[in-house]
Design a protein around this motif. Structure first.
Motif: not given
Length: 183
Positions: A8-27
């Motif tokens: 679960l990623l709880l992040e209110d910044d859209d850009i940072l949230g999308r970047q983090t989501q994609r980076a973790l998904a790549r792992h």
């Protein structure tokens, strides 16, 4: 480094949230992203399992720390870390007392997050031989006072006995890590 299957990623910044989501998904991690506390609670109710959570501490009027207790009640084995742009010792202590495994300051990349999730909370790194520098102590004190006043710069400045603009300038000039090292 252990990669959680579901996070679960709880992040209110859209850009940072999308970047983090994609980076973790790549792992190889399935990331469930929420932008506020209400959405995160609704998401928790629908998830069949959750291995890890990365919670932003400051979410506008909400505080990501408030999700730790209900999250661990539903998923007791979940590894929780708090990610914030306003790092302080007081906030880190508050997060770990509620059950967070670790506490990271932004910016943190996917490897930093996965390392923090993998690290054994009892495996503390050696403490430094020397006390922290004056710049570090000042910065941490400012962060504690700011946190105690829910991020209100004017009230924090009053509590610190300095002008609001002076506090704003000090916050903009966050000391670099080299300022935190002893000479």
């Amino acid at each position: 480094m252990t990669v959680p299957a579901s996070l679960l990623l709880l992040e209110d910044d859209d850009i940072l949230g999308r970047q983090t989501q994609r980076a973790l998904a790549r792992h190889g991690c399935q990331v469930h992203w929420a932008t506020d506390l209400g959405a995160a609670r609704r998401l928790l109710a629908t998830l069949p399992a959750l291995d890890a959570a990365v919670l932003d501490q400051n979410l506008g009027a909400d505080n990501g720390l408030d999700l730790i207790t209900p999250l661990l009640a539903r998923f007791p084995e979940c590894r929780v870390i708090v990610l914030t742009g306003y790092g302080s010792i007081a906030a880190a202590v508050a997060a770990t007392r509620r059950g967070a495994r670790n506490y990271l300051t932004k910016p943190a990349d996917a490897n930093d997050i996965l390392d923090a999730l993998s690290r054994d909370p009892g495996d503390l790194e050696a403490l430094p031989d020397a006390p922290p520098s004056l710049q570090r102590l000042e910065w941490e004190h400012i962060q504690r006072v700011l946190d105690a006043h829910q991020g209100n710069i004017s009230r924090a400045a009053d509590a610190l006995g300095i002008h609001r603009r002076t506090l704003q300038r000090r916050l903009k000039k966050r000391p670099s890590p080299k300022h935190f090292e002893r000479d």
